[in-house]
Design a protein around this motif. Structure first.
Motif, PDB file in Angstrom:
ATOM      1  N   GLU A   1      26.408  -4.333  -2.349  1.00 23.72           N
ATOM      2  CA  GLU A   1      26.199  -5.387  -1.348  1.00 23.72           C
ATOM      3  C   GLU A   1      24.892  -5.200  -0.588  1.00 23.72           C
ATOM      4  OE1 GLU A   1      29.478  -2.617   0.368  1.00 23.72           O
ATOM      5  OE2 GLU A   1      28.897  -3.399  -1.588  1.00 23.72           O
ATOM      6  N   ASP A   2      24.462  -3.948  -0.375  1.00 24.76           N
ATOM      7  CA  ASP A   2      23.181  -3.717   0.291  1.00 24.76           C
ATOM      8  C   ASP A   2      22.021  -4.106  -0.620  1.00 24.76           C
ATOM      9  OD1 ASP A   2      24.133  -2.821   2.768  1.00 24.76           O
ATOM     10  OD2 ASP A   2      24.378  -0.776   2.020  1.00 24.76           O
TER      11      ASP A   2
ATOM     12  N   THR B   1      22.117  -6.266  -3.099  1.00 23.57           N
ATOM     13  CA  THR B   1      22.145  -7.730  -3.231  1.00 23.57           C
ATOM     14  C   THR B   1      21.533  -8.395  -2.004  1.00 23.57           C
ATOM     15  OG1 THR B   1      24.060  -7.658  -4.676  1.00 23.57           O
ATOM     16  CG2 THR B   1      23.657  -9.740  -3.529  1.00 23.57           C
ATOM     17  N   ALA B   2      21.877  -7.922  -0.812  1.00 24.56           N
ATOM     18  CA  ALA B   2      21.333  -8.502   0.420  1.00 24.56           C
ATOM     19  C   ALA B   2      19.817  -8.308   0.485  1.00 24.56           C
ATOM     20  CB  ALA B   2      22.005  -7.885   1.647  1.00 24.56           C
TER      21      ALA B   2
ATOM     22  N   GLY C   1      19.530  -3.879   2.947  1.00 25.98           N
ATOM     23  CA  GLY C   1      20.810  -4.345   3.474  1.00 25.98           C
ATOM     24  C   GLY C   1      21.081  -3.622   4.781  1.00 25.98           C
TER      25      GLY C   1
END
Length: 171
Positions: free
Chosen positions: A37-38, A40-41, A158
């Motif tokens: 998620e980091d 991707t962000a 992220g």
């Protein structure tokens, strides 16, 4: 065998190719360090519109390396933004990325020569950059050009803060 690399300035039409190389190179080199998620962000913060804006910005400069119609690498310089007080007119090497298949082929050296020539042409007295503290290959590369460590910097991916070092080269 691939053709010899050629070098040129970039235009807004190069935004997609630069973006693809940036994402691939960053992910190949650093992706294992982050939660998905980091990563991707972080990557989502780089958009086609953003690249096109930078490519049209007269304060930013890009140099591309290509062979056989394929982007091999690029360098991006612009105004100094790192949290370090320059002693005089300064530029920042914002990015220097290569396709991993082209590491060790002299492309990075050609791009760095352009960075330094362009900085001098623009009358900069210093060039700053940041590099991940554990990226030994990059730190050795920059040290060969005379860059010296002058500070530290939290580089956000992220919600993850990486420790980067700020390096400076007096021209």
């Amino acid at each position: 065998m691939a053709a010899a690399p050629t070098y040129r300035g970039a235009t807004a039409a190069d935004a997609d190719a630069i973006h693809r190389l940036f994402v691939a190179s960053f992910t190949d080199t650093f992706g294992h360090l982050y939660r998905p998620e980091d990563l991707t962000a972080f990557v989502a913060g780089f958009t086609r519109d953003g690249w096109e804006r930078e490519l049209r910005d007269p304060a930013m400069r890009f140099r591309l390396a290509e062979a056989d119609g394929r982007l091999l690498g690029y360098a991006k310089i612009g105004p100094q933004t790192l949290p370090f007080e320059p002693r005089g007119p300064a530029l920042e090497l914002r990015q220097l990325y290569l396709d991993r298949d082209w590491h060790g082929q002299g492309v990075a050296q050609q791009l760095m020569r352009w960075v330094l020539d362009e900085a001098m042409r623009m009358r900069a007295e210093e060039v700053f950059l940041s590099v991940y503290i554990d990226n030994e290959r990059a730190k050795r590369f920059y040290a060969r050009y005379g860059f010296e460590r002058v500070g530290r910097y939290d580089f956000m991916v992220g919600q993850h803060a990486d420790e980067d070092i700020i390096m400076r080269l007096a021209l």
